[in-house]
Scaffold this motif. Structure first.
Motif, PDB file in Angstrom:
ATOM      1  N   ASP A   1      -5.864   9.841  -1.184  1.00 50.02           N
ATOM      2  CA  ASP A   1      -5.873  11.030  -0.330  1.00 50.02           C
ATOM      3  C   ASP A   1      -4.459  11.338   0.113  1.00 50.02           C
ATOM      4  OD1 ASP A   1      -5.277   9.953   2.411  1.00 50.02           O
ATOM      5  OD2 ASP A   1      -7.065   8.778   2.015  1.00 50.02           O
TER       6      ASP A   1
ATOM      7  N   SER B   1       0.861  -1.163   0.000  1.00 48.73           N
ATOM      8  CA  SER B   1       0.000   0.000   0.000  1.00 48.73           C
ATOM      9  C   SER B   1       0.901   1.216   0.000  1.00 48.73           C
ATOM     10  CB  SER B   1      -0.878  -0.023   1.251  1.00 48.73           C
ATOM     11  OG  SER B   1      -1.376   1.252   1.489  1.00 48.73           O
ATOM     12  N   SER B   2       0.568   2.196  -0.853  1.00 49.84           N
ATOM     13  CA  SER B   2       1.481   3.336  -0.981  1.00 49.84           C
ATOM     14  C   SER B   2       1.585   4.092   0.335  1.00 49.84           C
ATOM     15  CB  SER B   2       1.015   4.257  -2.091  1.00 49.84           C
ATOM     16  OG  SER B   2      -0.235   4.794  -1.771  1.00 49.84           O
ATOM     17  N   ARG B   3       0.570   3.967   1.178  1.00 54.57           N
ATOM     18  CA  ARG B   3       0.610   4.608   2.490  1.00 54.57           C
ATOM     19  C   ARG B   3       1.819   4.124   3.294  1.00 54.57           C
ATOM     20  NH1 ARG B   3      -4.175   6.813   4.777  1.00 54.57           N
ATOM     21  NH2 ARG B   3      -5.446   5.765   3.244  1.00 54.57           N
TER      22      ARG B   3
ATOM     23  N   GLY C   1      -3.724   6.128   0.702  1.00 49.13           N
ATOM     24  CA  GLY C   1      -3.056   7.389   1.009  1.00 49.13           C
ATOM     25  C   GLY C   1      -1.769   7.455   0.218  1.00 49.13           C
TER      26      GLY C   1
ATOM     27  N   LYS D   1      -8.074  13.452   3.743  1.00 52.43           N
ATOM     28  CA  LYS D   1      -8.585  12.126   4.057  1.00 52.43           C
ATOM     29  C   LYS D   1     -10.061  12.213   4.418  1.00 52.43           C
ATOM     30  CE  LYS D   1      -7.589   7.869   6.505  1.00 52.43           C
ATOM     31  NZ  LYS D   1      -9.020   7.619   6.603  1.00 52.43           N
TER      32      LYS D   1
ATOM     33  N   GLN E   1      -3.440  11.929   3.145  1.00 53.15           N
ATOM     34  CA  GLN E   1      -3.247  11.514   4.531  1.00 53.15           C
ATOM     35  C   GLN E   1      -3.312  12.668   5.504  1.00 53.15           C
ATOM     36  OE1 GLN E   1      -0.894   8.123   5.288  1.00 53.15           O
ATOM     37  NE2 GLN E   1       0.234   8.289   3.384  1.00 53.15           N
TER      38      GLN E   1
END
Lengths: 358, 419
Positions: free
Chosen positions: B208, A326-328, B237, B215, B210
């Protein structure tokens, strides 16, 4: 580190990866399924990672060269790269090249811009060394480090100021701090398609040019350091400054040469990133510097091949993480890999050189 | 790595010093005569806090202009000349971060509290910043009005997007002191989802930045899209400081969405996002790009370059140019005063100042609590896009929106959207 400590650390790491992995998207059955059903995506992501990694590697070389020779972490290097990108944008604007120019018409301006960006960054780096680092060469090690941070601020503010010169430089847009649009000049010819291979993989001449340029720089630098007289002198100074001086090597000159090369690489990387990503912003140096510095540490700071390896590794991890995890969590994965590698090889992947010295 | 962390700490410290020095100097050249008459009861002061450094500056400078315009129409006086109104514009951004900075926003709020004459605080641009300043001002009974905060949790609880202790956590003394003249994100998310449906979108991928604003809006958009039967392929995110998003966009392309919705702001790399989306082969006629009002500024169109053409943004309210009646009059007066086009939030800056001036006119004395009470009970005030009041939460009762699209590097008004 003792053996049991290593085992303990390994267990702790394995535990936290298993615990945190699923949150961060580490779902091995799903990933395996994805890879098997769409192998082309994997190849595509590896390509993207390779190119991004190559650019990171060029910046990392600047960190590692300087660290190798005077054991200074030159924090201003990332911002120098940003200035290289700004110089390129300004120069292209001055040569009258914008997004609508054809590649044929822009080859010469790009070439001139390359020379200009490289020269300006190299010169700036040498000047920085002369006025900000050389006077502190025999001071405690923290002093030149602070000095480097100061230079980084100065560069960043120059970038901010530069970006606000819209009265003279229309390419800078309306807003000093906003990201700038860099003209997209390299041709987008899909190589596989023009070779007659049907696939979804998007590998264009643009990517190829950036990749080839980056590889050529890395190979050239390695050859220079290994086989030329100044290169040998650089290695000698890195190993033992006093002994090198006794052998008749002009240490100041060699250090200046190192900064010259590092600065030139930063300038070239600035132009490459502009042409590849088509956006530049005055804060880009900090982020890129952080990644490049991580790459240098990962590969073994002070080691040229190590910096290249580290850069490519970071590029690959981030592309694969964006695709399959996940890019997060991409940054978290990069640093997790860094931690794991440093636990088992404190000197980095190829870090013997440094350990020898310490 | 250790050295690296040291660096960022040192960097922070130096910036704080620098910002303090800048602020003390801009305090010195604020409104003329402000300090001379500081101690008599005939002067009330309004301060504003917006990011005046960084890529939101274009937007914020016109908000400040809007405030000044309202004040100069009132001649910087209230109660038929009995009260003098001072105004000072504070900056809550630092050059290091390129956008608003928590330490700076806190410092601005504390500065307002410490100055006896300050009765109202106009700000902030970013909802995250308002989270910090509302409680500080609340304890000093200073009325705060925002022309731009759209995060719902500041004034009300919205299921699924606000935290359980919101909004009460921001009002430690129990009395409400915060109102806003813009509609909230839950409405904007709804608006965007409605528009997506109208545009014929069937599958959407949501990203989004973050942050609180981005968000929050993306979450509401997701919920409303599902309600309208739009398939949500994923929600992620992004790292707002990443150099590029080609890997991410490659992954999204494989899922074949009709729309990528980005909850975020220009300063968090929206331009690069749309560039990489186009460069991996998602053409504007196949995959649309839509964002909230955080990307509805010229900086986005500049940063995205030719790739930005065809990008959509929703905005709560009408662009200044499209205003009618009182709004059109205001628009002309703005242009003749400042010789530039007002950015979308300028009219809200003007309305925020009107709310404060209106309340000062009712109270007619230097009394923070009375003014707070009067301002929170604003009723039927004639604004630029219509008459509005504040509800019990401090939210405006007026809600219209517009859909906009980038054409030839400029945002252009497409259509009015209703809830």
């Amino acid at each position: 580190m003792k053996r049991w400590q290593k085992i303990f650390l390994f267990l702790a790491l394995a535990y936290s990866v298993l615990l945190l992995g699923p949150i961060a998207g580490l779902d091995i059955p799903r990933i395996t399924r994805d890879v098997v059903s769409h192998p082309e995506t994997l190849v595509q992501q590896l390509l993207i990672g390779l190119i991004n990694g190559a650019i990171i590697a060029i910046i990392a070389l600047g960190y590692t060269l300087v660290y190798g020779i005077i054991e200074l972490i030159n924090f201003a290097h990332g911002d120098l790269y940003m200035l290289g990108a700004f110089t390129s944008l300004t120069a292209l604007g001055a040569f009258g090249v914008d997004g609508s120019a054809t590649f044929q018409a822009s080859i010469l301006p790009i070439f001139l811009t390359l020379i200009l960006a490289t020269t300006i960054c190299a010169g700036l780096n040498v000047l920085t060394e002369r006025f900000a680092y050389r006077p502190l060469r025999n001071a405690p090690r923290l002093a030149p480090l602070i000095s480097a941070i100061g230079v980084s601020f100065i560069f960043q503010n120059i970038g901010l100021f530069w970006g606000g010169l819209r009265a003279f430089l229309p390419v800078m847009g309306n807003n000093a701090a906003a990201p700038k649009d860099f003209p997209d000049l390299l041709p987008h010819i899909n190589i596989l398609k023009s070779l007659g291979i049907q696939s979804n993989i998007n590998f264009t001449t643009k990517e190829l040019i950036v990749l080839v340029a980056a590889l050529a720089l890395m190979v050239g630098l390695q050859l220079f350091v290994q086989y030329t007289r100044p290169g040998k002198a650089m290695r000698a100074v890195a190993q033992n400054r006093d002994a090198a001086r006794i052998m008749g090597i002009n240490v100041d000159q060699i250090i200046a040469l190192t900064f010259l090369i590092g600065g030139g690489l930063a300038g070239t990387a600035g132009l490459l990133i502009g042409l590849y990503n088509n956006t530049i912003v005055f804060t880009m140096g900090f982020t890129a510097g952080l990644r490049a510095f991580t790459a240098a540490v990962l590969g073994g700071i002070g080691n040229i091949i190590g910096a290249m390896l580290g850069g490519v590794l970071i590029g690959l991890i981030s592309a694969l993480s964006d695709q399959y995890l996940s890019s997060r969590w991409t940054n978290a994965w990069i640093f997790a890999v860094l931690v794991v590698i440093l636990v088992f090889r404190p000197g980095g992947l190829l870090g013997e050189n440094v350990q020898e010295k310490v | 790595m250790n050295l690296c962390f040291q660096k960022s700490r040192i960097r922070h410290f130096i910036w704080v010093l620098w910002v303090i020095s800048i602020c003390s100097s801009c305090g010195a050249n604020g409104q003329p005569g402000g300090d001379a008459s500081a101690d008599n009861g005939n002067t009330v002061k309004i301060v504003s806090s917006f990011p005046l450094t960084g890529s939101d500056v274009g937007q914020d400078q016109t908000i400040v202009n809007g405030i000044k315009q309202a004040l100069s129409e009132a001649n910087y006086t209230a109660c038929s000349g009995k009260l003098k109104i001072d105004y000072q514009s504070l900056d809550d951004a630092t050059a290091a971060s390129g956008k608003w900075d928590p330490a700076q926003e806190t410092a601005n709020a504390n500065k307002a509290v410490a100055e006896k004459n300050v009765v109202a605080y106009i700000g902030t641009f970013n909802s995250g910043a308002a989270k910090l300043s509302i409680p500080i001002l609340n304890q000093a009974n200073i009325f705060m009005v925002s022309p731009a905060n759209t995060y719902p949790g500041l004034t009300k609880a919205v299921k699924g997007s606000t935290a359980p202790n919101e909004p009460n956590v921001y009002y430690p003394n129990g009395k409400r002191n915060y109102a806003r003249v813009v509609a909230t994100d839950d409405l904007q998310g709804k608006l965007a989802a409605n528009w997506a449906k109208l545009l014929g979108v069937k599958k959407v991928y949501i990203l989004d930045d973050q942050e609180l604003y981005g968000k929050g809006i993306a979450d509401i958009f997701e919920e409303d899209s599902k309600k309208l039967g739009i398939q949500v392929l994923g929600h992620e995110g992004i790292d707002p400081k990443a150099a590029d998003y080609k890997a991410l966009m490659t992954k999204i392309k494989a899922l074949n969405p009709d729309l990528i919705y980005f909850g975020g702001i220009t300063a968090n790399n929206a331009g690069q996002l749309v560039k990489d989306m186009r460069s991996v082969g998602m053409a504007p006629d196949q995959v649309k790009f839509m964002g909230p009002d955080g990307i509805f500024d010229q900086a986005f169109a500049d940063a995205a370059g030719p790739a930005g053409n065809g990008a959509y943004a929703t905005f709560l309210g009408l662009p200044p140019k499209e205003l009618t009646g009182a709004g059109q009059k205001w628009y002309k007066s703005y242009k003749s005063t400042y010789h530039s086009e007002p950015e979308p939030y300028a009219s809200y800056g003007y309305e925020s100042a009107e709310v404060v001036i209106n309340a000062i006119n009712k109270v007619c004395k230097n009394d923070r609590d009375a003014l707070r009470e009067a301002a929170m009970n604003t009723k039927d005030l004639k604004g630029l896009s219509g008459t509005f009041s504040f509800d019990k939460n401090g939210d405006t009762t007026l809600a219209i929106g517009s859909g906009n699209e980038v054409k030839n590097g400029k945002w252009t008004f497409v259509k009015m959207l209703k809830f």
